[in-house]
Design a protein around this motif. Structure first.
Motif, PDB file in Angstrom:
ATOM      1  N   THR A   1      32.247  37.107  41.628  1.00 32.13           N
ATOM      2  CA  THR A   1      32.099  38.217  40.689  1.00 32.13           C
ATOM      3  C   THR A   1      33.432  38.590  40.047  1.00 32.13           C
ATOM      4  O   THR A   1      33.510  38.863  38.843  1.00 32.13           O
ATOM      5  N   ASP A   2      34.517  38.595  40.834  1.00 28.99           N
ATOM      6  CA  ASP A   2      35.841  38.903  40.279  1.00 28.99           C
ATOM      7  C   ASP A   2      36.224  37.908  39.189  1.00 28.99           C
ATOM      8  O   ASP A   2      36.741  38.293  38.129  1.00 28.99           O
ATOM      9  N   ILE A   3      35.997  36.643  39.449  1.00 26.95           N
ATOM     10  CA  ILE A   3      36.339  35.614  38.463  1.00 26.95           C
ATOM     11  C   ILE A   3      35.523  35.805  37.187  1.00 26.95           C
ATOM     12  O   ILE A   3      36.045  35.733  36.067  1.00 26.95           O
ATOM     13  N   LEU A   4      34.232  36.090  37.341  1.00 23.00           N
ATOM     14  CA  LEU A   4      33.367  36.314  36.184  1.00 23.00           C
ATOM     15  C   LEU A   4      33.764  37.583  35.436  1.00 23.00           C
ATOM     16  O   LEU A   4      33.752  37.622  34.196  1.00 23.00           O
ATOM     17  N   ASN A   5      34.122  38.637  36.162  1.00 21.35           N
ATOM     18  CA  ASN A   5      34.582  39.868  35.515  1.00 21.35           C
ATOM     19  C   ASN A   5      35.809  39.616  34.657  1.00 21.35           C
ATOM     20  O   ASN A   5      35.909  40.082  33.517  1.00 21.35           O
ATOM     21  N   LEU A   6      36.784  38.894  35.215  1.00 20.90           N
ATOM     22  CA  LEU A   6      38.004  38.610  34.458  1.00 20.90           C
ATOM     23  C   LEU A   6      37.701  37.720  33.262  1.00 20.90           C
ATOM     24  O   LEU A   6      38.332  37.846  32.211  1.00 20.90           O
ATOM     25  N   GLY A   7      36.739  36.826  33.417  1.00 15.24           N
ATOM     26  CA  GLY A   7      36.319  36.013  32.279  1.00 15.24           C
ATOM     27  C   GLY A   7      35.804  36.870  31.141  1.00 15.24           C
ATOM     28  O   GLY A   7      36.086  36.600  29.966  1.00 15.24           O
ATOM     29  N   MET A   8      35.051  37.934  31.479  1.00 15.41           N
ATOM     30  CA  MET A   8      34.541  38.837  30.444  1.00 15.41           C
ATOM     31  C   MET A   8      35.643  39.691  29.849  1.00 15.41           C
ATOM     32  O   MET A   8      35.713  39.883  28.631  1.00 15.41           O
ATOM     33  N   ILE A   9      36.511  40.222  30.703  1.00 19.53           N
ATOM     34  CA  ILE A   9      37.581  41.095  30.216  1.00 19.53           C
ATOM     35  C   ILE A   9      38.435  40.391  29.166  1.00 19.53           C
ATOM     36  O   ILE A   9      38.838  40.986  28.165  1.00 19.53           O
ATOM     37  N   PHE A  10      38.700  39.090  29.391  1.00 19.30           N
ATOM     38  CA  PHE A  10      39.563  38.330  28.476  1.00 19.30           C
ATOM     39  C   PHE A  10      38.775  37.437  27.524  1.00 19.30           C
ATOM     40  O   PHE A  10      39.362  36.644  26.788  1.00 19.30           O
ATOM     41  N   ASP A  11      37.448  37.560  27.565  1.00 22.42           N
ATOM     42  CA  ASP A  11      36.569  36.786  26.679  1.00 22.42           C
ATOM     43  C   ASP A  11      36.783  35.274  26.828  1.00 22.42           C
ATOM     44  O   ASP A  11      36.870  34.535  25.853  1.00 22.42           O
ATOM     45  N   VAL A  12      36.892  34.841  28.091  1.00 17.87           N
ATOM     46  CA  VAL A  12      36.977  33.405  28.395  1.00 17.87           C
ATOM     47  C   VAL A  12      35.889  33.065  29.421  1.00 17.87           C
ATOM     48  O   VAL A  12      36.149  32.445  30.447  1.00 17.87           O
ATOM     49  N   GLN A  13      34.665  33.505  29.118  1.00 16.96           N
ATOM     50  CA  GLN A  13      33.562  33.353  30.053  1.00 16.96           C
ATOM     51  C   GLN A  13      33.290  31.910  30.417  1.00 16.96           C
ATOM     52  O   GLN A  13      32.929  31.604  31.564  1.00 16.96           O
TER      53      GLN A  13
END
Length: 329
Positions: A163-175
């Motif tokens: 979930t942390d990795i996916l959250n950071l992917g969304m925050i930086f728009d690199v999903q």
């Protein structure tokens, strides 16, 4: 509230990955403002809103730094700090471009001078004698995000790391990059469980970290314990945080994983062998099935504690020890 929609999407992605469905099939683009739930030092939920992707990030400690690098975000790093080990070879060039601080845990003064718009780290960094309350940073325009498995009083699970990795992917728009990392983790879990599914008995396991006469036990509330359980094995002593030799003998597990951690300046092989010998060469433990059958294996702490992008390494280490005849590749 956007954070509710984000949570639902993350859950959908994780469940899809758990069922061996490519997370890219349910991918989505970040929509700003984006609200993400994280935590404060006491473990309370805190909502943070991003008007755009952060541009001046302070990443402190191994997993935080390596996640940013794995997501290709080295240009967003204002500074890095707190490495226990060197980053992986594939990350070294990107890491060399970052501003690595002399302070292992940066002081409040240092961080204030950096003027970050995001701090990514463990929960412990926001103690009163370190960087202080996350609310103060958020009010100053600097969002915070902690590794969920370092949340005070929280559960330590494989799902949290994903979930942390996916959250950071969304925050930086690199999903797409975040989803690929999570897909790879879940692929190893799925393959291992499928291959081990026909076994009549699940192997029993202890995850131990010797400290002289003291021996830590990673049970069901630890990330390592959850990893082993997710792979279909059973923890021989799920409840204890520490064990004595009598407890180990009574449990008599099929497999023992010995935790080791070489810090900067240590020789990794020396540290690993020293930790292993505390179990394999102890005369009192020679009757153990795991010792007699040569099923005592090393695992690095960073692969099973706040492991971030090293999570796949940890899962593979556990899988190979639990099921040595299974081909993962």
């Amino acid at each position: 509230m956007k954070n509710k929609n984000v949570s639902k999407k993350i859950l959908t992605i994780f469940m899809a990955a758990a069922m061996s469905v490519s997370v890219s099939s349910v991918g989505f683009a970040a929509e700003y403002p984006l609200t993400i739930t994280t935590y404060d030092y006491e473990g309370n939920e805190v909502e943070t809103t991003y008007e755009k992707a952060p541009e001046k990030v302070l990443a402190v400690y191994q997993g935080s730094i390596e996640t940013m690098l794995a997501l290709g975000l080295e240009d967003r790093l204002a500074a890095t700090a707190g490495l226990d080990n060197e980053v992986g070879d594939e990350m070294k060039t990107a890491f060399s471009e970052t501003n690595y601080l002399d302070e292992f845990t940066p002081s409040l003064e240092t961080v204030t001078m950096l003027e970050p718009d995001m701090i990514l780290s463990w929960g412990s960094i926001f103690a009163d004698d370190r960087l202080g309350n996350v609310t103060n940073w958020i009010e100053k325009g600097c969002n915070t995000y902690i590794n969920t498995n370092t949340r005070k009083g929280g559960s330590r699970t494989l799902e949290n790391e994903c979930t942390d990795i996916l959250n950071l992917g969304m925050i930086f728009d690199v999903q797409d990059k975040a989803e690929a990392i999570v897909n790879n983790i879940q692929d190893v879990v799925s393959k291992t469980k499928e291959a081990a599914g026909n076994m009549e008995e699940k192997p029993s396991v202890l995850i131990l970290e010797p400290y002289g006469e003291d021996i830590s036990n990673y049970g069901e509330k630890s990330l390592g314990g959850d990893m082993v359980t997710q792979l279909g094995a059973e923890l021989a002593n799920p409840d204890a945080s520490s064990v004595g030799k009598e407890d180990i003998i009574a449990a008599n597990p099929d497999v023992i994983f010995v935790v080791y951690m070489p810090y900067a300046g240590d020789d990794p092989e020396t540290v690993k062998e020293s930790q292993l010998s505390a179990i394999t060469e102890d005369e009192a433990l020679q009757s153990l099935n795991a010792v007699k059958n040569g099923r005592v294996y090393p695992i690095m702490l960073s692969e099973m504690y706040a492991s971030a992008t090293r999570t796949q390494d940890g899962i593979e280490t556990f899988a190979k020890g639990l099921y040595p005849d299974i081909e993962l590749n």
